[in-house]
Design a protein around this motif. Structure first.
Motif, PDB file in Angstrom:
ATOM      1  N   GLU A   1       0.834  -1.208   0.000  1.00 15.48           N
ATOM      2  CA  GLU A   1       0.000   0.000   0.000  1.00 15.48           C
ATOM      3  C   GLU A   1       0.867   1.256   0.000  1.00 15.48           C
ATOM      4  N   ASN A   2       0.249   2.355  -0.391  1.00 13.21           N
ATOM      5  CA  ASN A   2       0.896   3.669  -0.327  1.00 13.21           C
ATOM      6  C   ASN A   2       0.388   4.411   0.901  1.00 13.21           C
ATOM      7  N   LEU A   3       1.190   5.347   1.404  1.00 16.01           N
ATOM      8  CA  LEU A   3       0.766   6.110   2.574  1.00 16.01           C
ATOM      9  C   LEU A   3       1.436   7.471   2.576  1.00 16.01           C
ATOM     10  N   THR A   4       0.799   8.403   3.277  1.00 15.90           N
ATOM     11  CA  THR A   4       1.377   9.731   3.482  1.00 15.90           C
ATOM     12  C   THR A   4       1.218  10.119   4.941  1.00 15.90           C
ATOM     13  N   VAL A   5       2.275  10.631   5.520  1.00 17.51           N
ATOM     14  CA  VAL A   5       2.217  11.170   6.880  1.00 17.51           C
ATOM     15  C   VAL A   5       2.598  12.641   6.831  1.00 17.51           C
ATOM     16  N   TYR A   6       2.078  13.382   7.807  1.00 18.68           N
ATOM     17  CA  TYR A   6       2.166  14.833   7.748  1.00 18.68           C
ATOM     18  C   TYR A   6       2.837  15.405   8.992  1.00 18.68           C
ATOM     19  N   CYS A   7       3.457  16.552   8.777  1.00 13.91           N
ATOM     20  CA  CYS A   7       4.117  17.291   9.846  1.00 13.91           C
ATOM     21  C   CYS A   7       3.740  18.751   9.669  1.00 13.91           C
ATOM     22  N   ASN A   8       3.002  19.313  10.617  1.00 15.84           N
ATOM     23  CA  ASN A   8       2.467  20.663  10.465  1.00 15.84           C
ATOM     24  C   ASN A   8       2.834  21.556  11.640  1.00 15.84           C
ATOM     25  N   SER A   9       2.957  22.849  11.341  1.00 18.86           N
ATOM     26  CA  SER A   9       3.267  23.816  12.389  1.00 18.86           C
ATOM     27  C   SER A   9       2.697  25.169  12.003  1.00 18.86           C
ATOM     28  N   SER A  10       2.499  26.001  12.992  1.00 22.09           N
ATOM     29  CA  SER A  10       2.105  27.380  12.735  1.00 22.09           C
ATOM     30  C   SER A  10       3.339  28.278  12.629  1.00 22.09           C
ATOM     31  N   SER A  11       4.503  27.692  12.898  1.00 18.69           N
ATOM     32  CA  SER A  11       5.753  28.448  12.852  1.00 18.69           C
ATOM     33  C   SER A  11       6.521  28.141  11.567  1.00 18.69           C
ATOM     34  N   VAL A  12       7.347  29.087  11.169  1.00 19.27           N
ATOM     35  CA  VAL A  12       8.220  28.894  10.004  1.00 19.27           C
ATOM     36  C   VAL A  12       9.509  28.218  10.463  1.00 19.27           C
ATOM     37  N   PHE A  13       9.943  27.259   9.689  1.00 17.97           N
ATOM     38  CA  PHE A  13      11.161  26.527  10.006  1.00 17.97           C
ATOM     39  C   PHE A  13      12.230  26.803   8.951  1.00 17.97           C
ATOM     40  N   SER A  14      13.455  27.003   9.401  1.00 17.02           N
ATOM     41  CA  SER A  14      14.560  27.198   8.466  1.00 17.02           C
ATOM     42  C   SER A  14      14.875  25.902   7.737  1.00 17.02           C
ATOM     43  N   SER A  15      14.591  24.776   8.357  1.00 15.02           N
ATOM     44  CA  SER A  15      14.754  23.479   7.714  1.00 15.02           C
ATOM     45  C   SER A  15      13.913  22.467   8.476  1.00 15.02           C
ATOM     46  N   LEU A  16      13.584  21.392   7.823  1.00 12.78           N
ATOM     47  CA  LEU A  16      12.885  20.286   8.489  1.00 12.78           C
ATOM     48  C   LEU A  16      13.611  18.988   8.160  1.00 12.78           C
ATOM     49  N   GLN A  17      13.633  18.117   9.138  1.00 11.32           N
ATOM     50  CA  GLN A  17      14.272  16.828   8.946  1.00 11.32           C
ATOM     51  C   GLN A  17      13.268  15.728   9.255  1.00 11.32           C
ATOM     52  N   TRP A  18      13.451  14.594   8.580  1.00 10.06           N
ATOM     53  CA  TRP A  18      12.672  13.398   8.858  1.00 10.06           C
ATOM     54  C   TRP A  18      13.628  12.302   9.333  1.00 10.06           C
ATOM     55  N   TYR A  19      13.226  11.649  10.434  1.00 10.62           N
ATOM     56  CA  TYR A  19      13.995  10.552  11.009  1.00 10.62           C
ATOM     57  C   TYR A  19      13.105   9.307  11.071  1.00 10.62           C
ATOM     58  N   ARG A  20      13.739   8.149  11.038  1.00 11.76           N
ATOM     59  CA  ARG A  20      13.040   6.899  11.344  1.00 11.76           C
ATOM     60  C   ARG A  20      13.719   6.271  12.561  1.00 11.76           C
ATOM     61  N   GLN A  21      12.897   5.829  13.505  1.00 12.80           N
ATOM     62  CA  GLN A  21      13.406   5.209  14.729  1.00 12.80           C
ATOM     63  C   GLN A  21      12.811   3.818  14.855  1.00 12.80           C
ATOM     64  N   GLU A  22      13.673   2.830  14.953  1.00 11.17           N
ATOM     65  CA  GLU A  22      13.225   1.455  15.139  1.00 11.17           C
ATOM     66  C   GLU A  22      13.300   1.114  16.625  1.00 11.17           C
TER      67      GLU A  22
END
Lengths: 119, 111
Positions: B17-38
């Protein structure tokens, strides 16, 4: 290249006891971080070192938590006395340099963490 | 108040299957990172997005940074059991150098 090492991996103590965690960052990494990750939450920064100096400890509960990085390499995080709400995974991370951090593009490398249970 | 809101909190899907996850904020970010934790491990960096509107691809994973730099999404195509883990977004809000994490999305891909 060896990663960030942490010990112990697990620790169970009773409330009001003391506990210490150890971290050895990646060789050559100037910046070292300690995070607290409570179950169901993301990591929260406790303290950040640049070499052996503290850059940020604004979220460290200083009445019971202390940390040091005496020679700018290894670091220890201590809790004395522990409370039930301190049960969490304590993660250590390191990153290479200040410039990449200031640009917001630093890569933090995390250790496996120490899972603390306070009974 | 959580600076970075991630949704959904839990997601269980079948392999393929396909999926989408979201990350939202009311603040502006200079950068965003995505991590995976097992389980039993620390987070591992997957990607950093810096420019508004930026899209990065990592094999079957597609990351997008919102035009206003307040949100990001992670899309996984044809999910595999090896994709199982906690997906965390993190960023530096404004000029703050401190890395702030969301609570994460716990993904389970069933064979």
């Amino acid at each position: 290249e060896a990663g960030v090492a942490q010990s112990p991996r697990y620790k169970i103590i009773e409330k009001r006891q003391s506990v210490a965690f150890w971290c050895n960052p990646i060789s050559g990494h100037a910046t070292l971080y300690w995070y607290q990750q409570i179950l169901g939450q993301g990591p929260k920064l406790l303290i950040q070192f640049q070499n052996n100096g503290v850059v940020d400890d604004s979220q460290l509960p200083k009445d019971r938590f202390s940390a040091e990085r005496l020679k700018g390499v290894d670091s220890t995080l201590k809790i004395q006395p522990a409370k039930l709400e301190d049960s969490a995974v304590y993660l250590c991370a390191s990153s290479l340099d200040v410039l990449s951090r200031q640009s917001g593009t630093d890569t933090q490398y995390f250790g496996p963490g120490t899972r603390l249970t306070v009974l | 108040t959580q600076l970075l809101e991630q949704s959904p909190q839990f997601l269980s899907i079948q392999e393929g299957e396909n999926l989408t996850v979201y990350c939202n904020s009311s603040s502006v970010f200079s950068s965003l990172q995505w991590y995976r934790q097992e389980p039993g491990e620390g987070p591992v960096l997957l990607v950093t997005v810096v420019t508004g509107g930026e899209v990065k691809k990592l094999k079957r994973l597609t990351f997008q940074f919102g035009d206003a730099r307040k949100d990001s999404s992670l899309h996984i195509t044809a999910a595999q059991p090896g994709d199982t883990g906690l997906y965390l977004c993190a960023g530096h809000p404004g000029s703050n150098y401190k890395l702030t994490f969301g609570k994460g999305t716990l993904l389970t891909v069933n064979p």
